[in-house]
Write an enzyme that holds these catalytic residues in place. Structure first.
Site, PDB file in Angstrom:
ATOM      1  N   LEU A 185       0.839  -1.193   0.000  1.00  0.00           N
ATOM      2  CA  LEU A 185       0.000   0.000   0.000  1.00  0.00           C
ATOM      3  C   LEU A 185       0.878   1.248   0.000  1.00  0.00           C
ATOM      4  O   LEU A 185       1.687   1.443   0.904  1.00  0.00           O
ATOM      5  CB  LEU A 185      -0.903   0.009   1.235  1.00  0.00           C
ATOM      6  N   ASP A 209       8.272   9.985   7.979  1.00  0.00           N
ATOM      7  CA  ASP A 209       9.304  10.783   7.299  1.00  0.00           C
ATOM      8  C   ASP A 209       8.883  12.193   6.934  1.00  0.00           C
ATOM      9  O   ASP A 209       9.626  12.916   6.277  1.00  0.00           O
ATOM     10  CB  ASP A 209       9.746  10.063   6.023  1.00  0.00           C
ATOM     11  N   ARG A 212       9.343  13.306   3.152  1.00  0.00           N
ATOM     12  CA  ARG A 212      10.612  13.671   2.515  1.00  0.00           C
ATOM     13  C   ARG A 212      10.920  12.793   1.305  1.00  0.00           C
ATOM     14  O   ARG A 212      11.593  13.239   0.378  1.00  0.00           O
ATOM     15  CB  ARG A 212      11.775  13.535   3.521  1.00  0.00           C
ATOM     16  N   LYS A 244      -1.662  12.433  -0.380  1.00  0.00           N
ATOM     17  CA  LYS A 244      -2.549  11.756   0.571  1.00  0.00           C
ATOM     18  C   LYS A 244      -1.778  10.678   1.327  1.00  0.00           C
ATOM     19  O   LYS A 244      -1.914   9.495   1.062  1.00  0.00           O
ATOM     20  CB  LYS A 244      -3.745  11.167  -0.168  1.00  0.00           C
ATOM     21  N   VAL A 245      -0.944  11.088   2.269  1.00  0.00           N
ATOM     22  CA  VAL A 245      -0.115  10.166   3.029  1.00  0.00           C
ATOM     23  C   VAL A 245      -0.546  10.177   4.485  1.00  0.00           C
ATOM     24  O   VAL A 245      -0.713  11.242   5.078  1.00  0.00           O
ATOM     25  CB  VAL A 245       1.378  10.531   2.910  1.00  0.00           C
ATOM     26  N   LEU A 246      -0.714   9.013   5.060  1.00  0.00           N
ATOM     27  CA  LEU A 246      -1.211   8.873   6.416  1.00  0.00           C
ATOM     28  C   LEU A 246      -0.176   8.199   7.305  1.00  0.00           C
ATOM     29  O   LEU A 246       0.790   7.620   6.824  1.00  0.00           O
ATOM     30  CB  LEU A 246      -2.496   8.037   6.411  1.00  0.00           C
TER      31      LEU A 246
END
Length: 289
Positions: A185, A209, A212, A244-246
């Site tokens: 994912l 992170d 980054r 869209k990072v969780l």
């Protein structure tokens, strides 16, 4: 001036008052330490908070549990790409992930943590006397996740091994999965996950992170020869930031909410903080992929 008897009584009263204050301070420190240790046990999933107890009472003890026959892997192979503060945050996310699966009415049958090494391993070992080793339905590997299918090939190719050797290898290969059933994912993939399926293995990148690294998990999945997909978050929450990072635990909580409801919309809106998408704010969602 006071008489000798009065002075003696005053000194005694002052002494008693001083000891009383010392006792109260010690009791206060003991309560703080007890509270701190309990919070640590709750974070590690070894104890249920008062809010969780109340929630279970309202729901009638949560009802019957119907495990979802799939595996979730947290890939911890990014230890060298994080700061000490990010390592600390990641370890907390792992605890929340375990707790979410333990509380769920449709938990995944197994949580597997791979590439456990370096500072992440050291921090877990120090937390609550290595309490992570007592988490139920979890498995911890120092090796990479590709052991899921490589072990299967090695085991099948060794017919001349002794029965004892085969038994030992089977014990260390409980979580094997065909390579075709393993899915990574990552928000960087162009493919979208439509639904979770029985028997499949879903990998979450175990990294904090602050966005980054671009395509980090996607490139790793490609190099491993496994499929990479993103959650269908844009379909339901289009006003979120483009990136869209969780966090690791948010991704897992979305997955486990889907197993409970079979509804992505409900899963997203029940997990992602409202401040992230209300009013079109350009806030970034930090965390793993």
């Amino acid at each position: 001036s006071l008489s000798k008897k009065a002075q003696k009584k005053a000194r005694k009263a002052a002494y008693i008052q001083e000891k009383k204050l010392e006792r109260r301070m010690k009791e206060k420190e003991a309560r703080k330490e007890k509270k701190r240790k309990r919070a640590e046990r709750i974070e590690l999933g070894e104890e249920v908070s008062e809010d969780e107890r109340a929630h279970k009472r309202v729901k009638g003890a949560g009802g019957p549990r119907m495990p979802f026959n799939a595996r979730v892997v947290v890939d911890l192979g990014f230890d060298d790409k994080m700061t000490e503060k990010e390592i600390s945050s990641l370890v907390s996310q792992l605890a929340y992930t375990y707790s979410a699966n333990r509380r769920s009415s449709a938990p995944f049958t197994q949580l597997l943590f791979t590439s456990l090494n370096g500072r992440t391993f050291e921090r877990l070992e120090k937390m609550n006397d290595a309490g992570y080793k007592r988490w139920g339905s979890t498995e911890w590997w120092h090796e990479e996740y590709d052991r899921l299918w490589l072990d299967e090939a090695v085991t099948a190719a060794g017919p001349e091994e002794s029965e004892e050797a085969r038994s030992a290898k089977a014990d260390t290969s409980r979580a094997r999965a065909p390579q075709s059933t393993v899915v990574y994912l990552t928000a960087d993939s162009a493919d979208v996950l439509e639904e979770l399926k029985d028997g499949e293995t879903y990998i979450i990148g175990g990294i904090c992170d602050h966005n980054r690294y671009k395509n980090l998990c996607l490139n790793k999945a490609t190099a491993s020869g496994i499929r990479a997909v993103q959650l269908p978050i844009g379909r339901y929450m289009s006003n979120l930031p483009t990136r869209k990072v969780l966090t690791v635990n948010q991704v897992f909580e979305i997955l486990v909410r889907w197993t409970e409801t079979r509804d992505w919309g409900v899963a997203f809106y029940s997990v992602i903080p409202k401040r992230k998408f209300q009013g079109g704010e350009k806030q970034r969602i930090e965390g793993g992929e």
